[in-house]
Enzyme design. Structure first.
Site, PDB file in Angstrom:
ATOM      1  N   GLU A   1      -1.657  13.203 -19.792  1.00  0.00           N
ATOM      2  CA  GLU A   1      -2.947  13.296 -19.089  1.00  0.00           C
ATOM      3  C   GLU A   1      -2.364  14.182 -17.759  1.00  0.00           C
ATOM      4  OE1 GLU A   1      -2.889   9.104 -20.082  1.00  0.00           O
ATOM      5  OE2 GLU A   1      -5.124   9.205 -19.832  1.00  0.00           O
TER       6      GLU A   1
ATOM      7  N   ARG B   1      -9.108  -6.564 -23.824  1.00  0.00           N
ATOM      8  CA  ARG B   1     -10.475  -6.630 -23.737  1.00  0.00           C
ATOM      9  C   ARG B   1     -11.135  -6.590 -25.233  1.00  0.00           C
ATOM     10  NH1 ARG B   1      -9.814  -1.121 -21.025  1.00  0.00           N
ATOM     11  NH2 ARG B   1      -9.578  -1.476 -18.878  1.00  0.00           N
TER      12      ARG B   1
ATOM     13  N   ASN C   1      -2.198   9.480  -9.321  1.00  0.00           N
ATOM     14  CA  ASN C   1      -3.063   8.805 -10.019  1.00  0.00           C
ATOM     15  C   ASN C   1      -3.162   7.122  -9.188  1.00  0.00           C
ATOM     16  OD1 ASN C   1      -4.283   6.989 -11.763  1.00  0.00           O
ATOM     17  ND2 ASN C   1      -2.817   7.278 -13.303  1.00  0.00           N
TER      18      ASN C   1
ATOM     19  N   HIS D   1     -10.632   8.016 -20.485  1.00  0.00           N
ATOM     20  CA  HIS D   1      -9.440   8.655 -21.268  1.00  0.00           C
ATOM     21  C   HIS D   1      -9.702   9.998 -21.637  1.00  0.00           C
ATOM     22  CE1 HIS D   1      -8.210   4.549 -23.070  1.00  0.00           C
ATOM     23  NE2 HIS D   1      -7.546   4.768 -21.952  1.00  0.00           N
TER      24      HIS D   1
ATOM     25  N   ARG E   1      -6.418  12.016 -10.167  1.00  0.00           N
ATOM     26  CA  ARG E   1      -7.218  11.426 -11.397  1.00  0.00           C
ATOM     27  C   ARG E   1      -8.258  10.449 -10.766  1.00  0.00           C
ATOM     28  NH1 ARG E   1      -5.047   6.832 -15.682  1.00  0.00           N
ATOM     29  NH2 ARG E   1      -6.842   7.120 -17.060  1.00  0.00           N
TER      30      ARG E   1
END
Ligand code: ADP
Length: 397
Positions: A384, A239, A7, A180, A91
């Site tokens: 994940e 955010r 990743n 995600h 990823r």
């Protein structure tokens, strides 16, 4: 069979080596401060202490070499030879509309992946660099790109379209993609197992620093809260999530910010951090709220309220609701957020066990609804990397 999952971020490269016979973790680690100076690698083999040392890593190429060295190290390594790595799963943040599932990396697919780099340059550049470096260092080992977006590729057009002139969707690929995806895939899959069928309507709340909600009907994603970029949807650590886009122009007129600065403001200075003025981390926010900080309270309530609104809207979108699953650092660990989200949800058929919610064992699948509840509510820790490894195995020739 052992699969290496990579990743790559702009200055970091996280990795896990997973034994796919029983899906157990062999080792995990991270190369950090790549290209920044002071770069280091840290690795932890399952059941062992962390090993950490500095080593120069001017680019991701050196970082991958360091990872391979660490994995076979005679002192603290976990495999005898690199031949034990049967495949590598990367990823990759954005698939654009080019892919609807993971893909084997070859000269052709890498060109198609690169063609979408503009959709998320900050992530795609290191993702692509990582893939290229790994192909060089491990030639002949099958490698797969597993995207953050493709689980959401099943959204119907009326859900993923923005109401902008259609030509601009066609020309620039401006639409909702969602992110995600590997987490939403894993958690909705586990929810289906717990419920004994995937013919259910599930809302997955992935609440971490980045946060998103998805609506999964009969095993397929039908809507999700993030958009063209991860800025849309829930309020997050830094955010803003959903906001009137006219705020940008207003802000620029008032402060003289450039569009780049205003976008940075919404991505990096807003969210619960901006509202509270305390932190993007919920542990700090809760501590501040407990000490009477009202802006911390406000940020936590705004965050939870937004999650609640998405659950309601997705129940409407799916024509009902059978299951709500919480995951991510906040979803798994922050009881106050789950409590605020689940308050007054009886109208949906939810009977939430507020007492149990306050005594959750960390890291375990936990049912939080009562026997009477028509809707099942769970905490399901996400994984994940395991999804990336599974998708990689599926593609391995
Ligand atoms: P990401 O992977 O998006 O960086 P995570 O899923 O690790 O984020 O979630 C990070 C968030 O989870 C932080 O806001 C952190 O405060 C919160 N968190 C993690 N552990 C706890 C805890 N024990 N109690 C409250 N919040 C927690």
């Amino acid at each position: 069979m052992k699969v290496l999952v990579l990743n790559a971020g702009s200055s970091s490269l996280k990795y896990q080596l997973i034994d796919m016979r029983d899906e157990s973790l062999i080792a995990k680690g991270v190369c950090d401060r790549i290209s920044l100076g002071g770069s280091f690698i840290s690795q932890r083999a399952a059941g062992s202490d962390e090993v950490r040392y500095e080593t120069p890593m001017p680019t991701h190429f050196e970082a991958i070499k360091e990872i391979l060295k660490a994995l076979v190290s005679p002192e603290f390594g976990v495999i005898k030879s690199l031949d034990e790595i049967a495949a590598v799963g990367h990823r990759v943040v954005h698939s654009g509309e080019d892919f609807t599932s993971a893909v084997l990396i070859d000269d052709r697919s890498i060109v198609r992946i690169e063609s979408n780099y503009e959709l998320a340059p900050l992530h795609m550049v290191p993702n692509i660099t990582g893939m290229k470096a790994c192909r060089e260092v491990l030639p002949g080992v099958p490698q797969a790109a597993v995207f953050d977006t493709t689980f959401h590729a099943t959204m119907p057009d009326y859900a993923y379209m923005y109401a902008i002139p259609y030509e601009d969707y066609r020309q620039y690929k401006i639409r909702k993609y969602g992110f995600h995806g590997t987490s939403h895939q894993f958690v909705s899959g586990e929810a289906a197992k717990l419920m004994g069928t995937d013919q259910i309507k599930t809302v997955v709340c992935h609440l971490g620093n980045g946060a998103s909600v998805s609506a999964v009907k009969n095993g397929k994603c039908v809507d999700t809260s993030m958009g063209l970029t991860p800025l849309e949807g829930l309020i997050m650590g830094t955010r803003s999530g959903d906001i009137d886009p006219a705020v940008l122009q207003f802000l620029m007129d008032k402060t003289g910010m450039t569009i780049q600065e205003a976008t940075d403001y919404l991505n990096k200075k807003s969210g619960v951090k901006g509202v509270s003025g305390v932190s993007s981390d919920f542990r700090d926010l809760i501590a501040a709220m407990d000490e009477g900080n009202d802006r911390a309270r406000l940020a936590i309530e705004m965050f939870s309220y937004r999650v609640k609104k998405y659950i309601g809207s997705y129940a409407a979108a799916m024509g009902g609701l059978d299951c709500i699953a919480f995951t991510g650092g906040i979803g798994e660990n922050t009881e106050i957020v789950r409590e605020l989200v689940m308050k007054d949800m009886e109208y949906l058929g939810v009977d939430f066990d507020f007492k149990k919610n306050r005594n959750v064992k960390r890291g375990a699948v936990t049912a939080l609804s009562t026997e009477r509840s028509r809707v099942s509510v769970y905490i399901i820790p996400t994984n994940e990397e395991l999804v990336i490894a599974r998708e990689t195995v599926k593609l391995k020739p």
